[in-house]
Design a protein around this motif. Structure first.
Motif, PDB file in Angstrom:
ATOM      1  N   THR A 165       0.829  -1.205   0.000  1.00  0.00           N
ATOM      2  CA  THR A 165       0.000   0.000   0.000  1.00  0.00           C
ATOM      3  C   THR A 165       0.861   1.252   0.000  1.00  0.00           C
ATOM      4  O   THR A 165       0.589   2.208  -0.734  1.00  0.00           O
ATOM      5  CB  THR A 165      -0.924  -0.003   1.230  1.00  0.00           C
ATOM      6  N   LEU A 166       1.898   1.275   0.829  1.00  0.00           N
ATOM      7  CA  LEU A 166       2.778   2.447   0.881  1.00  0.00           C
ATOM      8  C   LEU A 166       3.467   2.671  -0.466  1.00  0.00           C
ATOM      9  O   LEU A 166       3.660   3.820  -0.886  1.00  0.00           O
ATOM     10  CB  LEU A 166       3.815   2.273   1.981  1.00  0.00           C
ATOM     11  N   LEU A 167       3.840   1.596  -1.141  1.00  0.00           N
ATOM     12  CA  LEU A 167       4.474   1.727  -2.459  1.00  0.00           C
ATOM     13  C   LEU A 167       3.520   2.362  -3.459  1.00  0.00           C
ATOM     14  O   LEU A 167       3.878   3.337  -4.148  1.00  0.00           O
ATOM     15  CB  LEU A 167       4.922   0.351  -2.955  1.00  0.00           C
ATOM     16  N   LEU A 204      -2.726  11.186   4.644  1.00  0.00           N
ATOM     17  CA  LEU A 204      -1.919  10.148   5.275  1.00  0.00           C
ATOM     18  C   LEU A 204      -2.711   8.883   5.603  1.00  0.00           C
ATOM     19  O   LEU A 204      -2.198   7.781   5.414  1.00  0.00           O
ATOM     20  CB  LEU A 204      -1.237  10.695   6.533  1.00  0.00           C
ATOM     21  N   PRO A 205      -3.957   8.977   6.103  1.00  0.00           N
ATOM     22  CA  PRO A 205      -4.701   7.733   6.326  1.00  0.00           C
ATOM     23  C   PRO A 205      -4.859   6.902   5.064  1.00  0.00           C
ATOM     24  O   PRO A 205      -4.839   5.671   5.109  1.00  0.00           O
ATOM     25  CB  PRO A 205      -6.063   8.223   6.852  1.00  0.00           C
ATOM     26  N   GLU A 206      -5.031   7.577   3.923  1.00  0.00           N
ATOM     27  CA  GLU A 206      -5.154   6.838   2.667  1.00  0.00           C
ATOM     28  C   GLU A 206      -3.851   6.140   2.322  1.00  0.00           C
ATOM     29  O   GLU A 206      -3.837   5.030   1.793  1.00  0.00           O
ATOM     30  CB  GLU A 206      -5.562   7.784   1.539  1.00  0.00           C
ATOM     31  N   LEU A 207      -2.717   6.791   2.640  1.00  0.00           N
ATOM     32  CA  LEU A 207      -1.430   6.160   2.375  1.00  0.00           C
ATOM     33  C   LEU A 207      -1.241   4.924   3.238  1.00  0.00           C
ATOM     34  O   LEU A 207      -0.545   3.984   2.856  1.00  0.00           O
ATOM     35  CB  LEU A 207      -0.287   7.151   2.637  1.00  0.00           C
ATOM     36  N   ALA A 264      -4.000   3.118   5.001  1.00  0.00           N
ATOM     37  CA  ALA A 264      -5.085   2.145   4.836  1.00  0.00           C
ATOM     38  C   ALA A 264      -5.293   1.740   3.381  1.00  0.00           C
ATOM     39  O   ALA A 264      -5.873   0.693   3.109  1.00  0.00           O
ATOM     40  CB  ALA A 264      -6.388   2.702   5.393  1.00  0.00           C
ATOM     41  N   GLY A 265      -4.805   2.558   2.462  1.00  0.00           N
ATOM     42  CA  GLY A 265      -4.928   2.212   1.057  1.00  0.00           C
ATOM     43  C   GLY A 265      -6.228   2.695   0.449  1.00  0.00           C
ATOM     44  O   GLY A 265      -7.209   2.918   1.141  1.00  0.00           O
ATOM     45  N   ALA A 266      -6.215   2.878  -0.843  1.00  0.00           N
ATOM     46  CA  ALA A 266      -7.435   3.239  -1.560  1.00  0.00           C
ATOM     47  C   ALA A 266      -8.239   1.959  -1.765  1.00  0.00           C
ATOM     48  O   ALA A 266      -7.883   1.105  -2.568  1.00  0.00           O
ATOM     49  CB  ALA A 266      -7.094   3.897  -2.895  1.00  0.00           C
ATOM     50  N   PHE A 267      -9.325   1.828  -1.019  1.00  0.00           N
ATOM     51  CA  PHE A 267     -10.093   0.580  -1.030  1.00  0.00           C
ATOM     52  C   PHE A 267     -10.565   0.229  -2.430  1.00  0.00           C
ATOM     53  O   PHE A 267     -10.464  -0.919  -2.863  1.00  0.00           O
ATOM     54  CB  PHE A 267     -11.293   0.723  -0.084  1.00  0.00           C
ATOM     55  N   ILE A 268     -11.104   1.221  -3.139  1.00  0.00           N
ATOM     56  CA  ILE A 268     -11.674   0.952  -4.456  1.00  0.00           C
ATOM     57  C   ILE A 268     -10.588   0.552  -5.445  1.00  0.00           C
ATOM     58  O   ILE A 268     -10.706  -0.456  -6.153  1.00  0.00           O
ATOM     59  CB  ILE A 268     -12.442   2.189  -4.958  1.00  0.00           C
ATOM     60  N   THR A 269      -9.521   1.328  -5.492  1.00  0.00           N
ATOM     61  CA  THR A 269      -8.463   1.074  -6.468  1.00  0.00           C
ATOM     62  C   THR A 269      -7.804  -0.270  -6.234  1.00  0.00           C
ATOM     63  O   THR A 269      -7.594  -1.054  -7.173  1.00  0.00           O
ATOM     64  CB  THR A 269      -7.403   2.193  -6.403  1.00  0.00           C
ATOM     65  N   PHE A 306      -8.048  -3.513  -8.957  1.00  0.00           N
ATOM     66  CA  PHE A 306      -6.819  -4.014  -9.576  1.00  0.00           C
ATOM     67  C   PHE A 306      -6.184  -5.158  -8.792  1.00  0.00           C
ATOM     68  O   PHE A 306      -5.062  -5.569  -9.118  1.00  0.00           O
ATOM     69  CB  PHE A 306      -5.807  -2.874  -9.722  1.00  0.00           C
ATOM     70  N   SER A 307      -6.901  -5.664  -7.771  1.00  0.00           N
ATOM     71  CA  SER A 307      -6.397  -6.791  -6.955  1.00  0.00           C
ATOM     72  C   SER A 307      -5.001  -6.517  -6.420  1.00  0.00           C
ATOM     73  O   SER A 307      -4.158  -7.410  -6.376  1.00  0.00           O
ATOM     74  CB  SER A 307      -6.407  -8.088  -7.778  1.00  0.00           C
ATOM     75  N   TRP A 308      -4.765  -5.287  -6.030  1.00  0.00           N
ATOM     76  CA  TRP A 308      -3.460  -4.928  -5.457  1.00  0.00           C
ATOM     77  C   TRP A 308      -3.420  -5.432  -4.006  1.00  0.00           C
ATOM     78  O   TRP A 308      -4.294  -5.124  -3.213  1.00  0.00           O
ATOM     79  CB  TRP A 308      -3.272  -3.420  -5.512  1.00  0.00           C
ATOM     80  N   PRO A 309      -2.409  -6.200  -3.634  1.00  0.00           N
ATOM     81  CA  PRO A 309      -2.397  -6.840  -2.311  1.00  0.00           C
ATOM     82  C   PRO A 309      -2.002  -5.882  -1.196  1.00  0.00           C
ATOM     83  O   PRO A 309      -0.959  -6.037  -0.541  1.00  0.00           O
ATOM     84  CB  PRO A 309      -1.358  -7.953  -2.482  1.00  0.00           C
ATOM     85  N   GLY A 310      -2.833  -4.885  -0.948  1.00  0.00           N
ATOM     86  CA  GLY A 310      -2.527  -3.894   0.076  1.00  0.00           C
ATOM     87  C   GLY A 310      -3.576  -3.868   1.172  1.00  0.00           C
ATOM     88  O   GLY A 310      -4.433  -4.749   1.288  1.00  0.00           O
ATOM     89  N   MET A 311      -3.502  -2.814   1.982  1.00  0.00           N
ATOM     90  CA  MET A 311      -4.412  -2.668   3.110  1.00  0.00           C
ATOM     91  C   MET A 311      -5.850  -2.425   2.655  1.00  0.00           C
ATOM     92  O   MET A 311      -6.798  -2.835   3.331  1.00  0.00           O
ATOM     93  CB  MET A 311      -3.944  -1.507   3.987  1.00  0.00           C
ATOM     94  N   GLY A 312      -6.029  -1.758   1.528  1.00  0.00           N
ATOM     95  CA  GLY A 312      -7.370  -1.484   1.045  1.00  0.00           C
ATOM     96  C   GLY A 312      -8.127  -2.754   0.704  1.00  0.00           C
ATOM     97  O   GLY A 312      -9.263  -2.952   1.137  1.00  0.00           O
ATOM     98  N   SER A 313      -7.499  -3.625  -0.075  1.00  0.00           N
ATOM     99  CA  SER A 313      -8.157  -4.888  -0.424  1.00  0.00           C
ATOM    100  C   SER A 313      -8.334  -5.766   0.803  1.00  0.00           C
ATOM    101  O   SER A 313      -9.331  -6.493   0.920  1.00  0.00           O
ATOM    102  CB  SER A 313      -7.337  -5.625  -1.492  1.00  0.00           C
ATOM    103  N   LEU A 314      -7.394  -5.703   1.738  1.00  0.00           N
ATOM    104  CA  LEU A 314      -7.541  -6.451   2.985  1.00  0.00           C
ATOM    105  C   LEU A 314      -8.749  -5.963   3.772  1.00  0.00           C
ATOM    106  O   LEU A 314      -9.505  -6.757   4.351  1.00  0.00           O
ATOM    107  CB  LEU A 314      -6.270  -6.327   3.827  1.00  0.00           C
TER     108      LEU A 314
END
Length: 315
Positions: free
Chosen positions: A98-100, A248-251, A253-258, A262-270
């Motif tokens: 997510t940070l990346l 900063l929270p988005e950085l 927790a991640g962008a949930f929708i994005t 795109f099945s990005w393995p970050g905090m948003g999809s989690l």
């Protein structure tokens, strides 16, 4: 400085407590039963009830909240009800991805939005100014999920130029492969951020260009370009710092929708997985993590204010 930091931390404690209290009871009010995640074919009701008792879900809500809160204060974030792993381990595994993605898109957005907004403000009603205004309106109007789906369809399904899912290709371990997977979600996030940042910075830059100090600098013979990049730019950093602190929270927790599209393995999809599976410990951990990030972002913004503008003092 130390007194200021201690005061802000002291003020953040009741805020975090209130957020955790409201979040916990709202999640408990959601329809569904998390025990169903443990249900297997042929499992009887008595076995499910034993699992409920082992997890403490048979207790009243206030007792469940108190147990969760005391465990959190002791550093025990609990175990995921669906993934059956420590919540903190799941978060630390997903956080770098997510940070990346979010950090890269945020930096690119800033590098694009600042010069575009300043040049647009310096040339009002020009073709660039009108184009930027149109771009901002379109970016703020188009839903991010629709734009992300269109990106995936056009560049991945139709043109077959870029991958649309995941962070790496199977069997490939290279930096370039990660970059290719990151291009489409980055474009979606940059499109949204530039629309917001450029409009915000342009509005503030216009007010600065009409200030008295700009007229004084022009009277002393300073060039408009020098005033724009040496003085106006510095004064527009204050609202930019505010936006950065709020982002900063988005950085974290991640962008949930994005990340989900795109099945990005970050905090948003989690987080999306936790919501759909009613994984209460994981939902609460991500919520509290995001809240702490917001408080930290506001704190960093206040500190940066004092360095950017000497008139602001930390007390």
């Amino acid at each position: 400085m130390i007194v200021f930091l201690l005061n802000r931390i002291y003020q953040a404690i009741p805020l975090l407590f209130f957020i955790s209290f409201v979040s916990f009871f709202m999640i408990k009010l959601a329809p569904g039963d998390p025990i169903l995640a443990y249900a297997l074919p042929g499992m009887d009701a008595q076995t499910l009830e034993r699992i409920r008792i082992d997890l403490g879900l048979d207790q009243p809500l206030h007792i469940q909240y108190w147990r969760w809160l005391t465990n959190m204060l002791q550093g025990e974030w609990g175990y995921s009800l669906t993934k059956h792993r420590p919540v903190l381990t799941l978060i630390t595994e997903r956080l770098p991805a997510t940070l990346l993605l979010m950090g890269t898109s945020f930096v690119i957005s800033i590098l694009i939005a600042i010069p575009l907004a300043l040049i647009s403000a310096a040339n009002p009603n020009s073709w660039l100014d009108r184009s930027l205004s149109l771009f901002s309106y379109v970016g703020l109007s188009i839903p991010l999920f629709w734009f992300a789906i269109m990106l995936s369809y056009f560049f991945s399904s139709y043109l077959n130029w870029l991958p649309s899912l995941g962070m790496r290709s199977m069997g490939v371990d290279s930096t370039w492969d990660v970059i290719k997977h990151m291009i489409l979600p980055c474009i979606g996030l940059v499109f949204l951020h530039v629309s917001v940042f450029s409009r915000y910075i342009r509005s503030h830059a216009l007010s600065q260009l009409n200030s008295e100090y700009v007229q004084v600098q022009l009277a002393y013979g300073a060039s408009p370009r020098s005033i724009l990049w040496r003085h106006v730019l510095k004064n527009t950093l204050l609202p930019l710092i505010t936006l950065a602190g709020m982002s900063l929270p988005e950085l974290i927790a991640g962008a949930f929708i994005t990340e989900t599209i795109f099945s990005w393995p970050g905090m948003g999809s989690l987080g999306i997985e936790a919501v759909f599976s009613l994984d209460f410990p994981l939902i609460m951990a991500i919520t509290l993590f995001s809240s702490m990030a917001l408080i930290l972002g506001n704190l960093l913004a206040d500190i940066l204010y004092a360095y950017v503008d000497p008139r602001i003092k930390l007390k």
